[in-house]
Motif scaffolding. Structure first.
Motif: not given
Length: 395
Positions: A261-269, A327-345
């Protein structure tokens, strides 16, 4: 009663394991007091909501940490003038100008070229192969090199200097860090002058031209941004590529799920970004500019506060079954790229590279597998970021 600090990190990072101490710390409302490898004691935030609070509240200053001997995970002081070490409103002005050049549209236009680079890298390999050196490191450095117009002959130097900048000790000294930063700055100075004289259609030319009415990036800001993009534009993504593949290939059900199911790749990432730990030790301290309270603990003006993003992304109060890769997680507001003003550009570019890579691999190499047992993989040492030293695969 004063809180007694404990040494941090709690132990050497082991593969992609998150130290169990973080789960214990998340049970407490208050941040932990820790002694960092360099610069003394700090407050360590491990919970999700507190992490977002610290990253977005103006009372926690990044600028106050620049050029100072603050608690940190690596030798050498953080230079002033770095976008990551700016506070609003100075940060907002520079960030807005960068955003004009580094738009989602510009990043998406890179998809065909990223695909072409990846296809070329894959065409030249045969099993068994060390995927880390053949692809994981080559793809991001070639992409960011082309974006900033770095000649192919200088890209090895970029990688070597970046590895020095993110070293967490070992044989690397503060002088080594300063020298590496100077080499990158010298290379960027030449490239900036060349783009002013002969504009092209790359990101560096767009940054040179970026302006808001009568305001534009200064030479110093251009140089700072170029160094940050060179260093951050490939080191993090290269390590993530290797770690993602370890997680996927060590459990065949995960890999075969994406093949089917390659359509899962965006959510898997997104789920892999949440789940896969990146840091070996936290860094980038914020300094409290006034007394305030965090989880019932008084933080005094001048105290250093560090956030552990990997721990925040495992917070059970926010992510159901946080210790599971879903990979089926519906809500995934992770902070891997940070948060706020310094969220990774550079987050859109990293996401695009990761999605293109996985989409291509499940299509072209569905039988991809580890060539050795996962527990026998060699991991990089003495760096701020986790990553495999080599990744033997076959198919």
């Amino acid at each position: 009663m004063a809180v007694q600090p404990v040494p941090y990190p709690f132990a050497d990072a082991v593969a992609l394991q998150v130290h169990p101490r973080f789960a214990e710390l998340r049970k407490s409302a208050a941040p932990a007091r820790v002694t960092m490898p360099y610069g003394g004691d700090a407050w360590l935030v491990t919970r999700y909501e507190q992490t977002r609070f610290v990253l977005s509240d103006s009372r926690f200053s990044r600028a106050a940490a620049a050029g100072a001997d603050v608690p940190r995970g690596r030798p050498g002081f953080e230079p002033a003038g770095n976008l990551l070490a700016m506070d609003p409103p100075e940060h907002d002005r520079v960030r807005a100008l960068v955003a004009k050049a580094f738009t989602g549209r510009r990043v998406e236009l890179l998809r065909p070229r990223i695909q072409e680079i990846l296809d070329t890298l894959l065409y030249g390999i045969s099993p068994p192969v060390d995927f880390a050196s053949a692809v994981a490191w080559e793809l991001p450095v070639q992409v960011i090199g082309e974006l900033l117009g770095v000649p192919p002959g200088e890209r090895r130097m970029v990688r070597e200097c970046t590895e020095t900048l993110v070293a967490s000790g070992g044989t690397v000294t503060a002088a080594d860090v300063a020298e590496a930063r100077g080499r990158l700055a010298a290379a960027l100075t030449t490239l900036i002058a060349r783009r002013r004289a002969e504009p092209t259609d790359d990101l560096l030319t767009a940054l040179v031209a970026a302006r808001d009415e009568d305001d534009r990036l200064t030479d110093g800001e251009l140089l700072m941004l170029g160094v940050a993009l060179l260093a951050g534009g490939h080191e993090t993504t290269a390590n993530l590529i290797g770690s993602f593949l370890v997680e996927l290939l060590a459990d065949r059900e995960r890999w075969t799920a994406l093949v089917a199911r390659p359509e899962l790749i965006p959510s898997a990432v997104e789920e892999l970004l949440r789940f896969v730990p990146l840091a070996t030790v936290v860094d980038l301290a914020r300094i409290a500019t006034e007394d305030l309270e965090l989880g019932g603990q008084v933080i005094r003006a001048g105290d250093a506060v560090l956030v552990q993003l990997d721990s925040a992304n495992r917070d059970e109060s926010v992510f159901a079954s946080a210790g599971d890769l879903d990979f089926g997680r519906r809500v995934n507001h992770h902070v891997a790229f940070g948060f706020g003003a310094h969220h990774c550009v550079g987050a859109p570019l990293a996401r695009l590279e990761l999605r293109v890579l996985l989409s291509t691999l499940v299509r072209r190499l569905p039988g991809l597998r580890l060539a050795i047992a996962a527990e026998d993989l060699e991991w990089r040492r003495d760096g701020l970021l986790r990553g495999v030293a080599s990744l033997p695969v076959t198919w």
